[in-house]
Design an enzyme around this catalytic site. Structure first.
Site, PDB file in Angstrom:
ATOM      1  N   ALA A  58       0.882  -1.152   0.021  1.00  0.00           N
ATOM      2  CA  ALA A  58      -0.125   0.218  -0.252  1.00  0.00           C
ATOM      3  C   ALA A  58       0.994   1.304   0.163  1.00  0.00           C
ATOM      4  O   ALA A  58       2.053   1.248  -0.191  1.00  0.00           O
ATOM      5  CB  ALA A  58      -0.987   0.052   1.312  1.00  0.00           C
ATOM      6  N   ASN A  59       0.322   2.446   0.050  1.00  0.00           N
ATOM      7  CA  ASN A  59       1.139   3.833   0.352  1.00  0.00           C
ATOM      8  C   ASN A  59       0.521   4.526   1.373  1.00  0.00           C
ATOM      9  O   ASN A  59      -0.729   4.296   1.794  1.00  0.00           O
ATOM     10  CB  ASN A  59       1.203   4.257  -1.112  1.00  0.00           C
ATOM     11  CG  ASN A  59      -0.372   4.644  -1.836  1.00  0.00           C
ATOM     12  OD1 ASN A  59      -0.831   5.559  -1.121  1.00  0.00           O
ATOM     13  ND2 ASN A  59      -0.443   4.219  -3.011  1.00  0.00           N
ATOM     14  N   ARG A  60       1.079   5.947   1.415  1.00  0.00           N
ATOM     15  CA  ARG A  60       0.679   6.420   2.527  1.00  0.00           C
ATOM     16  C   ARG A  60      -0.379   7.785   2.088  1.00  0.00           C
ATOM     17  O   ARG A  60      -0.971   8.322   3.211  1.00  0.00           O
ATOM     18  CB  ARG A  60       1.797   7.304   3.161  1.00  0.00           C
ATOM     19  CG  ARG A  60       2.902   6.629   3.576  1.00  0.00           C
ATOM     20  CD  ARG A  60       3.990   7.694   4.252  1.00  0.00           C
ATOM     21  NE  ARG A  60       4.940   7.063   4.365  1.00  0.00           N
ATOM     22  CZ  ARG A  60       5.514   6.489   5.446  1.00  0.00           C
ATOM     23  NH1 ARG A  60       4.530   6.323   6.526  1.00  0.00           N
ATOM     24  NH2 ARG A  60       6.454   5.893   5.773  1.00  0.00           N
ATOM     25  N   SER A  61      -1.132   7.430   1.131  1.00  0.00           N
ATOM     26  CA  SER A  61      -2.247   8.389   0.772  1.00  0.00           C
ATOM     27  C   SER A  61      -3.422   8.192   1.751  1.00  0.00           C
ATOM     28  O   SER A  61      -3.827   7.228   2.007  1.00  0.00           O
ATOM     29  CB  SER A  61      -2.803   8.366  -0.583  1.00  0.00           C
ATOM     30  OG  SER A  61      -3.888   8.613  -0.883  1.00  0.00           O
ATOM     31  N   ALA A  67      -3.490   7.911  -5.476  1.00  0.00           N
ATOM     32  CA  ALA A  67      -2.150   7.398  -5.637  1.00  0.00           C
ATOM     33  C   ALA A  67      -2.292   5.848  -5.963  1.00  0.00           C
ATOM     34  O   ALA A  67      -2.350   5.130  -5.161  1.00  0.00           O
ATOM     35  CB  ALA A  67      -1.404   7.473  -4.138  1.00  0.00           C
TER      36      ALA A  67
END
Ligand code: CTP
Length: 418
Positions: free
Chosen positions: A218-221, A285
Site C-alpha cells: 500500500a502507500n501513505r495516501s 495514488a
C-alpha cells in the site's frame, strides 16, 4: 488569546438560510447546525416554534448566529405585518430541522398558524426538512402521506435515521446528524452552480495490491485531497462519481461512490465512468507495481522470508488518454504528481507524457504538506505552460483552486486567478 478562524465554505458564503426549529428534543442538534452554517459564512435566521422554544432558548441561536432568533412573540410585535414576508424574501433556502410530525402536516396542508408556517407558505426558495419523531409516528400512514405530498412538491426530506429515541424505543425517527444535513444543504444550494449538468469523476486514496490473503502493498495516501476535490465539484453543482481506494473518510453527501482496492479495479472503474464524463481528476495514488503472483494462502513466518517478483500495474491515466483520443471523453483531464525532487520538471514531463490539461504537483518532502496532512502546497501547471504556485493552504482550499481552473478550461473562460 487569539480569535480562532472560521472555516469558510464558498457555496455557503453569504447565502441566506432560514432555519426553522420545531418542538423535538433533537432541537439541540439544530444549534450545532446553526453554528456550523454560520462558521461557513452563511447568514442564518432562526425561527423557533413555541414548542421548540421550550427545548432551546432563542438566545442560544442568537449567540451562535450573531443574528436575532425569531419566535411567535415577534409575529404579534411591531414588525408583524412584514416579518414573515421579510424573512421569506431573499432567502436562498429554508431548512426545518428538526421537523416534527405536526409541522410536516401543517406544511403538507398549507396551514399558516405561527411564524414558521406562515414564513414557509410565503417562501419561494427550496425547502429541506429533517423529520424527527418518536416511536411509530414516522411510519404512521398520515405522516407518510404528508411527506409524499411534500416530496411531490419538490421538498427535500433528509432522514430520519434508525436509533434510540427519547422514549427509549428504538426505531426510525432520529433526526439526521448535522454533518449529513450540511451535506444536503450544500447540494441544494449548488444546484445552479457553474458545473451544473456536468459529470466529474474523482479518484482518491491509495490502492492496495495483495501479497497474500491478509497482507497488501500500500502507500501513505489518506484520500483527503481527493475527497476535498469531490466536495468542491459537488459544491459547483456537478454530478460526481468518487472512485476511492480504501480510506477512513466519510464520502461527501451526493457523490456516487465506487469503492476499489487494486490498481486493476481502479482502472476498470475509471474507464467505465469516464466514457461519459466531462472531467477526470486523477488524485488517487495508484500503485505502480504489484506482486506478479499473490500467495493463495497466508504466508507463514516459519516458511522463511518470501521473495516477490513485481510487475507493473495499469497506468490508469495513460489508458484514459488513449480512450480519450478515440471517444473525446473526458473533456478535461487533470493529473496529480507527487514528487520528492525536481518538482516542476518532473510534473511538466508527466503532463506532456500523459496528455493532460492540468497537472497539480506537490512536493511530498515539504513539511505540513502532502500525504495525510490537512494542508498542501501545490503548483498547478497547464498545457500551455502556465505555472501557478500556490502557498501552503488547507486541502479544501487547494480543491477550490483546482476546480476554479477546471471550470475555466471546461467553459472556455479565461482564468483570472484567485
Ligand atoms: N497514475 C495512474 N496510474 C498509475 C500511477 C499513477 O493513473 N499506475 C496517475 C496518478 O493518479 C497521478 C499521475 O498518474 O494523477 C501521476 O502519478 P505519480 O505517481 O506521481 O506518477 P507516475 O506516473 O506513477 O510516475 P513516478 O511514480 O515514476 O513519479
Amino acid at each position: 488569546m487569539s480569535k480562532t478562524s472560521a472555516t469558510p465554505i464558498p457555496v455557503l458564503q453569504d447565502r441566506r438560510i432560514l432555519l426553522g426549529v420545531t418542538g423535538s428534543v433533537a432541537a439541540y442538534k439544530a444549534a450545532e447546525l446553526a453554528s456550523r452554517l454560520t462558521q461557513a459564512g452563511a447568514q442564518v435566521d432562526v425561527i423557533l416554534t413555541r414548542a421548540a422554544a421550550r427545548f432551546m432558548a432563542p438566545l442560544t441561536f442568537q449567540s451562535l448566529t450573531g443574528r436575532r432568533a425569531y419566535t411567535d412573540e415577534d409575529l404579534w410585535g411591531a414588525e408583524a405585518h412584514v416579518l414573515h414576508i421579510g424573512l421569506a424574501e431573499g432567502a436562498d433556502l429554508l431548512v426545518i430541522a428538526p421537523a416534527t410530525a405536526n409541522t410536516l402536516a401543517k406544511l403538507a396542508h398549507g396551514l399558516a398558524q405561527d411564524l414558521l408556517s406562515i414564513t414557509a407558505l410565503a417562501a419561494r426558495c427550496p425547502l429541506l426538512v429533517a423529520p424527527a419523531m418518536d416511536g411509530g409516528m414516522y411510519e404512521n400512514p398520515a405522516t407518510q402521506a404528508n411527506l409524499q405530498t411534500l416530496r411531490e412538491r419538490g421538498v427535500i426530506s433528509v432522514g430520519p435515521v434508525e436509533g434510540r429515541m427519547a422514549s427509549g424505543l428504538a426505531g426510525l425517527g432520529r433526526m439526521a446528524e448535522p454533518t449529513e444535513l450540511l451535506g444536503h444543504i450544500r447540494l441544494t444550494l449548488a444546484r445552479s452552480g457553474p458545473l451544473a449538468g456536468r459529470r466529474v469523476v474523482v479518484t482518491a486514496g491509495g490502492t492496495q495490491e495483495p501479497l497474500d490473503p491478509v497482507r497488501v502493498l500500500a502507500n501513505r495516501s489518506s484520500g483527503k485531497q481527493g475527497y476535498a476535490l469531490a466536495q468542491a465539484a459537488l459544491d459547483r453543482g456537478a454530478a460526481v462519481t468518487l472512485i476511492s481506494g480504501p480510506t477512513a473518510l466519510r464520502p461527501p453527501v451526493g457523490a456516487q461512490v465506487v469503492q476499489v482496492k487494486t490498481a486493476a479495479e481502479m482502472a476498470r472503474a475509471v474507464l467505465e465512468v469516464c466514457r461519459k464524463a466531462d472531467v477526470l481528476l486523477m488524485a488517487a495514488a495508484v500503485a505502480d507495481f504489484r506482486p506478479a503472483q499473490a500467495a493463495p494462502q497466508k504466508l507463514k513466518r516459519r516458511q522463511g522470508i518470501p521473495a516477490f517478483h513485481l510487475e507493473p500495474t495499469e497506468d490508469v491515466l495513460a489508458l484514459v488518454t488513449e480512450a480519450r483520443q478515440q471517444g473525446g471523453f473526458p473533456r478535461v483531464l487533470v493529473g496529480f504528481a507527487a514528487e520528492s525532487q525536481d518538482l516542476l520538471n518532473n510534473a511538466r514531463a508527466k503532463l506532456e507524457e500523459k496528455g493532460l490539461d492540468l497537472i497539480v504537483a506537490n512536493d511530498i518532502s515539504a513539511p505540513e504538506s502532502g500525504f495525510a496532512s490537512d494542508s498542501n502546497r501545490v503548483t498547478i501547471i497547464d498545457a500551455q505552460g502556465g505555472v501557478e504556485e500556490l502557498p501552503l493552504m488547507p486541502k479544501t482550499q487547494v480543491a477550490e483552486r483546482v476546480l476554479d481552473r477546471v471550470t475555466a478550461v471546461l467553459t472556455g473562460t479565461a482564468y483570472e486567478g484567485a
